[in-house]
Design a protein around this motif. Structure first.
Motif, PDB file in Angstrom:
ATOM      1  N   PRO A   1       0.841  -1.199   0.000  1.00 16.43           N
ATOM      2  CA  PRO A   1       0.000   0.000   0.000  1.00 16.43           C
ATOM      3  C   PRO A   1       0.876   1.250   0.000  1.00 16.43           C
ATOM      4  O   PRO A   1       1.917   1.269   0.647  1.00 16.43           O
ATOM      5  CB  PRO A   1      -0.801  -0.117   1.292  1.00 16.43           C
ATOM      6  CG  PRO A   1      -0.091  -1.120   2.115  1.00 16.43           C
ATOM      7  CD  PRO A   1       0.658  -2.022   1.191  1.00 16.43           C
ATOM      8  N   GLN A   2       0.468   2.240  -0.737  1.00 18.78           N
ATOM      9  CA  GLN A   2       1.295   3.432  -0.919  1.00 18.78           C
ATOM     10  C   GLN A   2       0.966   4.481   0.122  1.00 18.78           C
ATOM     11  O   GLN A   2      -0.168   4.931   0.243  1.00 18.78           O
ATOM     12  CB  GLN A   2       1.058   4.009  -2.323  1.00 18.78           C
ATOM     13  CG  GLN A   2       1.388   3.048  -3.438  1.00 18.78           C
ATOM     14  CD  GLN A   2       2.865   2.734  -3.526  1.00 18.78           C
ATOM     15  OE1 GLN A   2       3.675   3.604  -3.774  1.00 18.78           O
ATOM     16  NE2 GLN A   2       3.218   1.478  -3.293  1.00 18.78           N
ATOM     17  N   GLY A   3       1.981   4.839   0.865  1.00 12.89           N
ATOM     18  CA  GLY A   3       1.800   5.909   1.852  1.00 12.89           C
ATOM     19  C   GLY A   3       0.999   5.493   3.063  1.00 12.89           C
ATOM     20  O   GLY A   3       0.628   6.314   3.880  1.00 12.89           O
ATOM     21  N   ASP A   4       0.698   4.209   3.172  1.00 13.66           N
ATOM     22  CA  ASP A   4      -0.067   3.736   4.323  1.00 13.66           C
ATOM     23  C   ASP A   4       0.771   2.767   5.125  1.00 13.66           C
ATOM     24  O   ASP A   4       1.609   2.055   4.583  1.00 13.66           O
ATOM     25  CB  ASP A   4      -1.343   3.024   3.863  1.00 13.66           C
ATOM     26  CG  ASP A   4      -2.391   4.003   3.410  1.00 13.66           C
ATOM     27  OD1 ASP A   4      -2.661   4.953   4.154  1.00 13.66           O
ATOM     28  OD2 ASP A   4      -2.932   3.812   2.309  1.00 13.66           O
TER      29      ASP A   4
END
Lengths: 510, 1103
Positions: free
Chosen positions: A30-33
Motif C-alpha cells: 500500500p502506498q503511503g499507508d
C-alpha cells in the motif's frame, strides 16, 4: 511448419517468463499507508498508537455535547435550549425523559466509547509485543489503560454492564457471542479498577519521568480511581487516593474560578486531566480534528442581527446553536457572592446588552434565543487562539475540555471523609473559599450540592444524582418524569441489540 | 463474402465468373492497400490426382488446396475440356502449366495469388482505373475499400473520396465501406469509374471491434453496437459518450450541461452498489475511466460491448460493459487536409420560475402570520421593487467554438494521420469556462512485408474554470427582494434569514484546473505467415492535473455588502493547490491465428496482458494569501498555515486470455473465450479468477431452405453466456491499514497519532456478473428494414456491500462480498432506409430497451441507506427492490379541515398541511404516529424504458438529421425543492406559491404556505420521464463548381445544428438528467447543473 513452431515457442516462452514473475508483480505494498506488520517493526509506532487513543477524546460521544446531553441535559442543570422546533440532536427527548432505545445519542455514545476502547486494546496489543525500554513501555501501557478505564467508567455509569472487550478480536470473531453479551456491572468495574490501578502503579507523577502536559499521569489515575471508588461506595479507598493527590504537592486550586475554563487556565495548577486541543488543522488541511462543535453547539444563538468589533476584528453574527442552556434552577442554586454563577453562566438581559469577558457584546433578549448559556464552553473569537478556519469559524475552536480538576478531588476527599471520619471540612472550605462564599457544615448533602455548583455544566450532575440515590426525588421535583428503578440507567441502544441478534439484553423497563 | 446470390446473378449476365472463398484475417479498420507477396510458398505446394475431370472442377480443387483464386470468363472454359493429372507436392504454377498445356488457354499470375485465365494470345492488360466515391448527397466518402472481386488486391479511397487502382481486364471492382451498401462494378475497359454509394442497411457487413481484434458483424454471437465517428463528431458536444445518447439500445447515458463533464453511462442497468458502475473504456488499447481527452473528430468508431460473451475477454474489468474507441489512421495516397469547425451559443433551459417580490412577500407573510410567529417576515420596507431574478444574475449565454484540422495520407511504407483540435466552451454560469487543445498523431510504418510498427499518440491540454454547483441551488432560494450587486457591493441575502448571495459565492472564488494528458500505444505487428499475427503493444496513459483554488477573504460588513450582517463571510483567504499525477501502462501481447479450411473458418486468439497504475497526489493550502493573483503562492500565506498532504496509489494486474471464433459454412458460429485475471487489489488467496464465455450463432438466411424465400435477406439467431468481473474498488480495501495523522496535543505541540480501526475482509474478492443473452438479427422488406432484438438476464453475485457490525468492534461497518443483484431486459432496435425517386433518401431508426433491476440477495447484509437530503437518508436498497430505491413517507394529499386531522395520525397538523399515510408502526401495524415506520419504497432513478429515435433525410445537396432520446419509469427526488426552507426567508417556486392550499383554494396537491423544511416524502418525488430532441442538423454540400475548383476544395459542407433543442418532461426541476456520485445516490436533484441548449453553425471542408 518448422518456422511456425519456432514462433509459437517464442510466444510461449515470453508468456512463461511473465508468468514466472507474476507473484512479485501482483504483490503491491500500500502506498503511503502503514500496515500492521510495519507498525510492529517501528518503535515509534506504539507511541503514535497511544496518541491515536487520546485522539478518540475528540469524538462527540466521549466528551463533547452528546456526553453533556446525557449528563447535564438529563439533569436539573440544563435545558435543551436552542429554538423550540430544534430537536437538539434528540437531546430534547433526554431532557424530557421521553426517549426510547432508538434515541441517536445512546448509539453514538455507545459506539464512540467502544471506538476508544478498541483503539486502546489495539495499542496495548502492540505494546505487549514491543521491545523498547521498559519504563516508556509501562508508561504508555498505563496511559492506554487509563483511557480504557475512563471509557468503561462512562459506559458502566450510563448503561450498567456492557460487553467486555479487553483484547483485539480477530476478524473471524465478529460473531463471537462473547462480544455480543453483556458482562455484569461488577465485571466492568473490575476492568476499570485494574486499568486505573495499573496507571496509579506505573505512571509517573506530573512533571516527572519525562511526562508531557496532557498525558495521563499518576495523579490523573489516582483521582479517577478515587471517583470510581466513590461510585462503588468504597469510601476508604476514595479517601486515600484523593488524599494522595492532595499530598502530592503537584496540584492546587487556581485563583480565579472563571479563568479555569478559558485559554489562560489551560493546564493550570488545578488541571488533573483535560482534553488537549490546538490550532485544529489536520495534516490533510481539514479541520475535523478537535471536538468539532462543542463550543458552537452551546454558543449563544441569535434571533436577530448581531454586530461586534473587538480589537479591530469584526464579527457579525451569533456564536452558535444555543443548546444545553443552563436552567433557571441551576442559576438560582448559587448563594450570594458565589463567583461560580457568573463564571459558569452567560446571562442574557431583557433590556441591556451583555458584554462577555473578551468584549464580545451580546444584544438584549429580544435579539437572542435563550436566556442563559454555558460560559464554560465559550471560546473567544478575539482573545483566544483562532479556530482552524480563522476567528469566524465557530465549528473548530481549540477549546480544552476539563475532565478532572483538583476541585473535584477535594470534594471527593470531603465526601469520602464524611464516611471514613476524616477531615471533610477543610477540603470543602477550600473549594468554597475560592468561590467567594463562606464555610458551611461538611455534611454529605452540602458536599453534594457543592459538587453541583462547582462542577456545573462539566458533565457530572445526572450521574452524580443517580450515584447519590436521589435522582428520582430531585428530578421529579424539577418536573421530569423520572421513574425509579428504570431511569437510573439509559437503555441499551436498539441498533446494537438488533445487531447482536438479541444477545444484548435491555435494561429493565425499556 | 456473398457467395451464392451475386454469383448466380453474374453467371446469368455472362460476366466474369469469380470463385470466392475469403480468408478471414484480422481486418484492421481502414487498412490501406494490402500488399502481399505473390511468390510461391510452402502453402501453395499441392498434390493433385484427377482422372477425366472437368477443367472447372480441377480449378476448384486447386482453389481448395491452395490460396490461389481463378478469374476467367465462362465462355472461355468449355465443359468438355477434361483433365488428367497426378502430381505430388509441386508448385501450383507447375500444375497449371500441365493442365492448361492441352488447352487453348493460358494464365497469368497477378498480385495476391489471383490467376487470370484467358485464351492463348488474348491480350490481358492491367488498366489503371481512377475515380471518386461519393454518397447520395455528393459528399466524398473516404476510406472506402476498393477491391478486385475475388482477390484481396485493392486500395481504399482517400479523404476526398478518390482512388486509383491497377486492374486486370475483365475484372469487377467491389466498393465497400462501413455503413454503405456494397457496390460491384465491372470495369469493362473503362479507366474512370465514379461510384455513388447508398447508405447501407446491411449493417451485418460492418466490421466491429471486439476486443483484441475485429469481427464482421455477421459473425458475431454477442451483442455489440457500433457507432461511427462521423455520427459522434457532428454533434456540438465535447464528450463522445454524450453524442451516442439514444443511439444504442440498452445504454443509458446521463449527461450534464456542464462543460467538460463526464456523462454517467449505464450499460444494461446497474449491477453494483459500491464497486463502481461505470463501463470500462478502451481507447486504442488503453484502459481508462475518463475519455474527456478524446477529440470526437478523431474517432472512427465507438463500439459498445454489452453482453458478457463479448465483454468476457476483458475479464474482471467488464461487468459494467465495455466501450471501445478506435481512432483514425492514415491511408495510402496523397495528403488530404480536412477542416471541421463549428461555433455556437449555449444557454440554460428548463429553469424554474421563482416568485417575484410581491408573491414572495405574500407567501412568506402568510406562512408566518397564519402558521408561525405572527410577524410579517417580509415587511414593506424590505420590498424595494427589485424583483431580482437570481438566475439572470448568475447565468450567462456561453460561446463555444470547436476547430479541427487534420492531415492524413501515406506511402507504401508509412501512413499517417495528424489532427489538431481547439475547443472552447463557456458554461452557463458566469466564470464557468473550459478550453482544450488536443493533437493526435497516428502512424503506421511497414518495416518489412511482415512487420509493422504502429504508433498512436494523443496529447491533450485543458484548462477549466469550474462552476460553483451550490450557486444553482442558492439562486433558487435567494430572496427576490435583494439586489445581487449594486456598484461593487453585494446584496446581503443571508443577513435577512436567507441563503448566501450566490453571485458573491461565485465571485469570491477562483478555481482553475489545468490538465495534461498523454495517451497512446506503440505496437509491433508481425505476420510470419499470412494466417498468424503476433502483436505486442505497450499502451500508456499519463494524466497530470493541477488545480488552483483561491477563496477571497470577505466579511459580512459594508465593505462587501450593501448592508452588514449575516453569516456569509470568510475570515481568512485560502489558497489551495493540488497536483495529481496518474500513470498507467498496459502491455498487451497477443497471437492471432486465422484460417479458412474449406467451409471451416477459424480464428484463434491467445495472449497476455500486464498493467500497472500509479498515482501520486499532493494537496496543499495556505491561509491569508493576498488577493493579488501574482502572490498566489503558498509562501505568501501566513506563517504556519501551510499544509501539505501527499497520498499515493498503486495497483497491478496480470491477465491471460484466449478466444476461439469458429464458423462452419458461414451458418453456424461459435465464439468461446476465457480470461484469467490476477490483481493486486485482493489478497493472495483470492486474487486469481477465471472469466469464461461462450456464444453461439446461426445464420438462418444462409441455409439452403432459405434460398428461395425473399422475405429475409438476413436472419440470425444468437445465444451467449459469460461470466465477468468487477474490481473497481480501492487498492487496499482488504488490508488493515493505519489511519494516520490523528492529531493530539502534548506540551501544547501537535502530535500525530495513528490507529488501526477499520475492520477489513482479508478474503475480499471480485464481484461477478453472469449474463445470458439471446438475440435475433434480421433484414427484411427488400433490405429496407433492419432490426435486432435482444433479451438478457444478468445476475451479479458476490457484490461488495457494507455489512454493519456491532459497534463494540470499534467500527460500524465493513465491506465484504455479500449481495446479489439482477438486471433483466429486452432491447429492440429497428432501422428503415429507403429512397424516394432520384433525389430523396431517408432513413429512420429507433431503439427501445426495457430493464428491470432488483436486489435479490443481501446475504447477511443489512439494507443500505443513502442519499442524504437535509441530513436524512432517502434511499434504501434492499431485497426485491431496485438499487437506490427511494424510501419515503407517502404523501396522501392535504388536510382540508379539522375533522380530517382529528381522524388522522397527525393530530397536531393544521388544515393545509400534508397528510402522510400511516402505514405501520413498531408492531407492524398502523400506530397513529407518523415516523420512520411509515416510509415505503417509492421507485428509483433507474428507468424501466430508455429509447431513442434517429433519422436522416437527404434531398439533392441538402441533408437533415435528428436524434432524440428519452427514458420512462424513473423517479427523481427534487432535493433542491426539499431543502428550501433551510433558511426561513428562502424564496418559493411560482407554481407552489400559486397553487398553495388556502381555505379558498382547497388544493389537495400543494400544502399551505410554509417557511420550514418539510419532511422527506413523496411530495418531493417526481416522475423523471422525459423525451429530448438531442440534435437537429441541417446541412448543405456544395457541388463541383468553379469556385470550389479555384479554391482547390474537394468538398465543402455547411450546416446549422441545435443540441438539446427541447425536452418534454413532467419533471419540474432543472433537468431530468441527474448525474450522481454512485448508484445509491442516483436521481436526487441537488446542486445540479441545469440543462443547456446549444445552437451552432459549422463547416466541413476537405482540400
Amino acid at each position: 511448419m518448422k518456422r511456425k513452431i519456432i514462433y509459437l515457442a517464442l510466444v510461449a516462452a515470453s508468456f512463461t517468463a511473465l508468468a514466472g514473475c507474476k507473484k512479485s508483480f501482483l504483490d503491491v505494498a500500500p502506498q503511503g499507508d502503514l500496515t500492521e506488520e510495519q507498525a510492529l517493526a517501528d518503535p515509534n509506532a506504539a507511541n503514535q498508537l497511544v496518541a491515536g487513543v487520546y485522539n478518540r477524546l475528540y469524538l462527540q460521544g466521549t466528551v463533547g455535547l452528546r456526553y453533556l446531553i446525557l449528563t447535564d441535559m438529563a439533569s436539573d442543570n440544563t435545558d435543551k435550549g436552542s429554538t423550540p422546533s430544534d430537536g437538539g440532536f434528540q437531546g430534547g427527548e433526554i431532557d424530557n425523559f421521553t426517549f426510547t432505545p432508538n434515541n441517536e445519542n445512546f448509539n453514538l455514545i455507545w459506539g464512540d466509547h467502544y471506538k476508544g476502547i478498541v483503539a486502546a486494546n489495539k495499542a496495548l496489543s502492540i505494546l505487549d509485543q514491543a521491545t523498547f525500554d521498559e519504563t516508556t513501555r509501562k508508561r504508555l501501557i498505563g496511559e492506554a489503560r487509563f483511557l480504557r478505564g475512563y471509557f468503561y467508567f462512562n459506559l458502566v455509569r450510563f448503561f450498567g454492564g456492557v460487553p467486555k472487550l479487553t483484547r483485539v478480536p480477530n476478524a473471524t470473531e465478529l460473531n463471537n457471542p462473547e462480544f455480543k453479551t453483556r458482562a455484569t456491572k461488577d465485571e466492568i468495574y473490575t476492568v476499570i479498577k485494574e486499568d486505573l490501578q495499573y496507571g496509579v502503579d506505573n505512571l509517573p507523577l506530573k512533571g516527572e519521568g519525562g511526562t508531557q502536559v496532557g498525558r495521563a499521569n499518576k495523579g490523573a489515575a489516582q483521582a479517577m480511581l478515587a471517583k470510581v471508588y466513590l461510585y462503588l461506595k468504597d469510601y476508604q479507598k476514595a479517601y486515600d487516593l484523593s488524599l494522595a493527590v492532595m499530598n502530592s504537592g503537584k496540584y492546587d486550586l487556581a485563583g480565579n474560578y472563571a479563568n479555569v475554563f478559558r485559554e489562560v487556565g489551560v493546564n493550570n495548577i488545578e488541571s488533573i486531566f483535560e482534553v488537549q486541543t490546538g490550532p485544529n488543522r489536520t495534516a490533510t488541511g481539514g479541520c475535523d480534528g478537535i471536538n468539532p462543535n462543542y463550543s458552537n453547539w452551546q454558543g449563544p444563538r441569535a434571533k436577530g442581527a448581531w454586530t461586534n468589533t473587538v480589537d479591530g476584528k469584526q464579527y457579525d453574527g451569533d456564536l452558535g446553536f444555543g443548546l444545553n442552556s443552563p436552567s433557571a434552577d441551576l442559576a438560582a442554586a448559587y448563594g450570594a457572592g458565589d463567583v461560580r454563577r457568573a463564571g459558569s453562566i452567560i446571562f442574557i438581559d431583557p433590556v441591556n446588552p451583555v458584554t462577555l469577558w473578551d468584549g464580545f457584546i451580546i444584544p438584549n433578549q429580544s435579539l437572542v434565543e435563550n436566556p442563559r448559556y454555558n460560559y464554560k464552553s465559550y471560546h473567544s473569537p478575539f482573545k483566544e487562539t483562532a479556530a482552524c478556519n480563522g476567528y469566524l469559524d465557530k465549528d473548530n475552536k481549540p477549546k480544552n475540555i476539563r475532565i478532572m480538576r483538583f476541585a473535584e478531588v477535594l470534594l471527593i476527599n470531603a465526601e469520602a471523609a464524611t464516611h471514613t471520619g476524616g477531615d471533610a471540612l477543610t477540603p470543602l472550605t477550600r473549594v468554597r473559599t475560592r468561590a467567594g462564599v463562606g464555610a458551611i457544615a461538611a455534611t454529605e448533602a452540602n458536599i453534594w450540592n457543592e459538587r453541583r455548583l462547582e462542577l456545573a455544566l462539566e458533565g457530572d450532575r445526572f450521574l452524580d444524582l443517580v450515584r447519590q440515590g436521589r435522582a428520582g426525588t430531585v428530578l421529579r421535583a424539577h418536573g421530569k418524569p423520572f421513574v425509579d428503578g428504570k431511569h437510573e440507567l439509559f437503555p441499551i441502544p436498539q441498533q446494537q441489540r438488533d445487531l447482536s441478534g438479541g444477545l444484548l439484553t435491555q435494561n429493565p423497563f425499556y | 463474402m456473398k457467395k451464392t446470390e451475386p454469383l448466380q446473378a453474374l453467371r446469368r449476365q455472362g460476366f466474369t465468373k469469380v470463385l470466392l472463398l475469403m480468408k478471414l484475417t484480422i481486418v484492421l479498420i481502414l487498412v490501406a492497400t494490402l500488399q502481399v507477396s505473390a511468390k510461391v510458398d510452402a502453402q501453395n505446394m499441392i498434390s493433385l490426382n484427377l482422372k477425366n475431370s472437368g477443367l472447372k472442377a480441377a480449378l476448384q480443387q486447386i482453389e481448395k488446396k491452395s490460396s490461389y483464386r481463378f478469374l476467367y470468363n465462362d465462355e472461355v472454359i468449355s465443359s468438355n475440356q477434361k483433365v488428367d493429372i497426378n502430381v505430388s507436392n509441386v508448385p501450383v504454377t507447375e500444375v497449371l502449366d500441365k493442365i492448361l498445356a492441352v488447352t487453348e488457354l493460358s494464365y497469368r499470375l497477378l498480385n495476391n495469388n489471383l490467376v487470370v485465365i484467358t485464351k492463348k494470345n488474348a491480350v490481358v492488360n492491367d488498366t489503371r482505373v481512377t475515380g471518386k466515391v461519393t454518397n447520395s448527397t455528393g459528399e466524398a466518402i473516404p476510406a472506402v475499400s476498393v477491391k478486385i472481386k475475388g482477390s484481396a488486391a485493392g486500395t481504399s479511397t482517400a479523404s476526398d473520396g478518390t482512388y486509383s487502382l491497377s486492374v486486370p481486364d475483365g475484372a469487377t471492382l467491389v466498393f465497400s465501406s462501413v455503413g454503405y451498401e456494397d457496390i460491384e462494378v465491372a470495369v469493362n475497359g473503362r479507366t474512370s469509374i465514379d461510384v455513388v454509394m447508398t447508405s447501407s442497411v446491411r449493417l451485418i457487413d460492418q466490421v466491429v471491434v471486439v476486443g483484441y481484434g475485429t469481427q464482421r458483424k455477421r459473425d458475431l454471437t454477442g451483442s455489440i453496437a457500433s457507432v461511427k465517428g462521423a455520427e459522434i463528431a457532428k454533434q456540438p458536444v465535447q464528450t463522445a459518450t454524450q453524442a451516442i445518447q439514444g443511439k444504442v439500445a440498452g445504454v443509458q447515458i446521463i449527461s450534464s450541461g456542464e462543460p467538460n463533464s463526464l456523462p454517467t453511462v449505464r450499460v444494461r442497468g446497474v449491477g453494483t452498489m459500491l464497486g463502481g458502475a461505470n463501463p470500462l473504456y478502451v481507447v486504442d488499447g488503453v484502459f481508462t475511466d475518463d475519455i474527456r481527452n478524446i477529440n470526437s473528430n478523431d474517432i472512427v468508431t465507438l463500439d459498445v460491448l454489452k453482453d458478457a460473451s463479448s465483454t468476457a475477454i476483458y475479464g474482471m474489468r467488464a461487468a459494467n460493459g465495455v466501450i471501445i474507441i478506435t481512432t483514425k489512421k492514415g491511408r495510402t495516397g496523397k495528403t488530404v487536409f480536412n477542416y471541421d469547425a463549428n461555433i455556437g451559443i449555449r444557454e440554460a433551459t428548463n429553469l424554474v420560475n421563482m416568485a417575484g417580490e410581491r408573491q414572495y412577500a405574500g407567501y412568506l407573510n402568510e406562512a408566518s402570520i397564519y402558521y408561525g410567529s405572527g410577524d410579517s417576515l417580509v415587511t414593506s420596507s424590505m420590498m424595494k421593487g427589485y424583483n431580482t431574478d437570481w438566475y439572470e444574475a448568475i447565468l450567462q449565454r456561453g460561446f463555444q467554438q470547436n476547430h479541427n484540422l487534420s492531415m492524413s495520407g501515406g506511402s507504401e511504407k508509412i501512413t499517417y494521420f495528424l489532427g489538431a483540435n481547439y475547443l472552447t466552451d463557456e458554461g452557463i454560469q458566469v466564470n464557468n469556462r473550459f478550453k482544450r487543445f488536443t493533437v493526435r498523431s497516428n502512424n503506421e510504418y511497414r518495416l518489412t512485408n511482415k512487420l509493422k510498427l504502429i504508433t498512436l499518440l494523443s496529447y491533450s491540454n485543458s484548462q477549466a474554470q469550474g462552476a460553483l454547483f451550490d450557486a444553482f441551488n442558492n439562486a433558487y432560494r435567494a430572496a427576490p427582494t435583494v439586489l445581487p450587486k449594486a456598484g461593487n457591493k453585494y446584496g446581503n441575502t443571508s443577513a435577512a434569514g436567507n441563503v448566501g448571495n450566490p453571485l458573491l459565492s461565485i465571485d469570491k472564488r477562483d478555481n482553475l484546473v489545468k490538465g495534461n494528458r498523454l495517451q497512446g500505444s506503440f505496437a509491433l505487428e508481425f505476420k510470419p505467415i499470412s494466417a498468424l499475427t503476433l502483436r505486442s503493444a505497450m499502451n500508456i496513459d499519463l494524466d497530470y492535473t493541477k488545480s488552483r483554488t483561491y477563496e477571497y477573504r470577505f466579511l459580512s460588513d459594508t465593505n462587501t455588502f450593501v448592508a452588514a450582517g449575516g453569516n456569509q463571510q470568510r475570515g481568512n483567504s485560502k489558497l489551495s493547490l493540488d497536483k495529481n499525477d496518474a500513470t498507467r501502462w498496459i502491455w498487451d501481447n497477443t497471437a492471432t491465428y486465422s484460417k479458412v479450411f474449406g467451409r471451416h473458418n477459424l480464428t484463434l486468439l491467445g495472449g497476455m496482458t500486464a498493467e500497472e497504475y500509479n498515482y501520486n497526489g499532493v494537496a496543499s493550502s495556505a491561509l491569508d494569501v493576498p488577493a493579488n493573483e501574482d502572490q498566489w503562492y503558498l509562501n505568501a500565506g501566513s506563517a504556519g498555515s501551510q499544509i501539505v498532504s501527499n497520498t499515493g496509489d498503486k495497483y497491478t494486474r496480470v491477465s491471460y486470455l484466449g478466444r476461439l471464433n469458429y464458423a462452419f459454412n458461414n451458418r453456424y458460429l461459435l465464439t468461446a473465450s476465457i480470461r484469467r485475471d490476477g490483481t493486486s487489489k485482493f489478497g493472495s488467496n483470492s486474487r486469481w479468477d477465471n472469466f469464461p464465455s461462450v456464444g453461439l450463432g446461426w445464420n438462418i438466411s444462409q441455409e439452403s431452405f432459405m434460398t428461395n424465400q425473399k422475405i429475409f435477406s438476413n436472419l440470425k439467431l444468437r445465444a451467449s453466456w459469460g461470466l465477468v468481473g468487477n474490481e473497481n474498488i480501492p487498492s487496499s480495501l482488504f488490508r488493515s491499514l493505519a489511519t494516520i495523522n490523528l492529531p493530539y496535543y502534548f506540551d501544547g505541540t501537535r502530535y500525530l497519532g495513528i490507529r488501526f480501526e477499520n475492520i477489513n475482509d482479508a478474503n475480499l474478492r471480485w464481484e461477478k456478473t453472469e449474463e445470458l443473452d439471446f438475440g435475433l438479427d434480421f433484414t427484411t422488406l427488400g433490405g429496407r428494414l433492419t432490426g435486432e432484438i435482444d433479451y438478457y438476464s444478468k445476475k451479479s453475485k458476490d457484490a461488495l456491500i457494507f455489512v454493519q457490525v456491532d459497534r463494540v468492534f470499534g467500527d460500524d461497518q465493513y465491506v465484504t462480498n455479500a449481495a446479489s443483484y439482477q438486471n433483466k431486459g429486452v432491447e429492440l432496435g429497428l432501422t428503415w432506409t429507403d429512397r424516394i425517386g432520384k433525389d430523396w433518401t431517408y432513413s429512420i431508426g429507433g431503439n427501445i430497451s426495457y430493464n428491470k433491476n432488483k436486489v435479490i440477495n443481501l446475504n447477511g447484509g443489512q439494507a443500505l441507506f443513502e442519499g442524504s437530503v437535509n441530513g436524512n437518508f432517502i434511499t434504501k436498497s434492499d431485497n426485491g427492490q431496485p438499487i437506490g430505491s427511494f424510501y419515503l413517507l407517502q404523501f396522501d394529499g392535504i388536510f382540508q379541515n379539522t375533522a380530517e386531522i382529528a381522524a388522522s395520525a397527525q393530530t397536531t397538523a393544521r388544515p393545509g398541511d400534508i397528510r402522510y399515510r400511516d402505514i405501520s408502526g413498531p408492531a407492524g401495524t398502523p400506530d397513529g404516529i407518523i415516523n420512520d415506520f411509515d416510509r415505503a419504497y417509492s421507485g428509483s432513478y433507474i428507468p424501466k424504458f430508455t429509447y431513442g429515435v434517429n433519422g436522416n433525410v437527404g434531398y439533392k445537396n441538402f441533408d437533415l438529421s435528428f436524434g432524440g432520446y428519452g427514458t420512462s419509469g424513473s423517479k427523481i427526488y427534487n432535493g433542491k425543492k426539499a431543502t428550501r426552507g433551510t433558511d426561513f426567508r428562502d424564496n418559493i417556486e411560482t407554481d407552489v406559491a400559486n397553487g398553495r392550499w388556502t381555505p379558498n383554494n382547497p388544493s389537495n396537491r400543494i400544502p399551505r404556505a410554509n417557511t420550514a423544511i418539510l419532511p422527506a416524502s413523496t411530495y418531493f418525488l417526481e416522475n423523471g420521464n422525459f423525451f429530448r430532441l438531442n440534435n437537429l442538423t441541417v446541412g448543405y454540400t456544395f457541388g463541383k463548381n468553379r469556385i470550389m475548383s479555384m479554391a482547390k476544395f474537394s468538398s465543402l459542407r455547411m450546416y446549422v445544428t441545435a443540441q438539446n433543442l427541447f425536452t418534454i418532461t413532467p419533471y419540474s426541476g432543472y433537468t431530468p438528467e441527474i448525474t450522481s456520485s454512485g448508484p445509491l445516490n442516483a436521481g436526487i436533484e441537488s446542486n445540479t447543473y441545469p440543462t443547456t441548449r446549444t445552437f451552432a453553425f459549422g463547416v466541413n471542408l476537405a482540400f
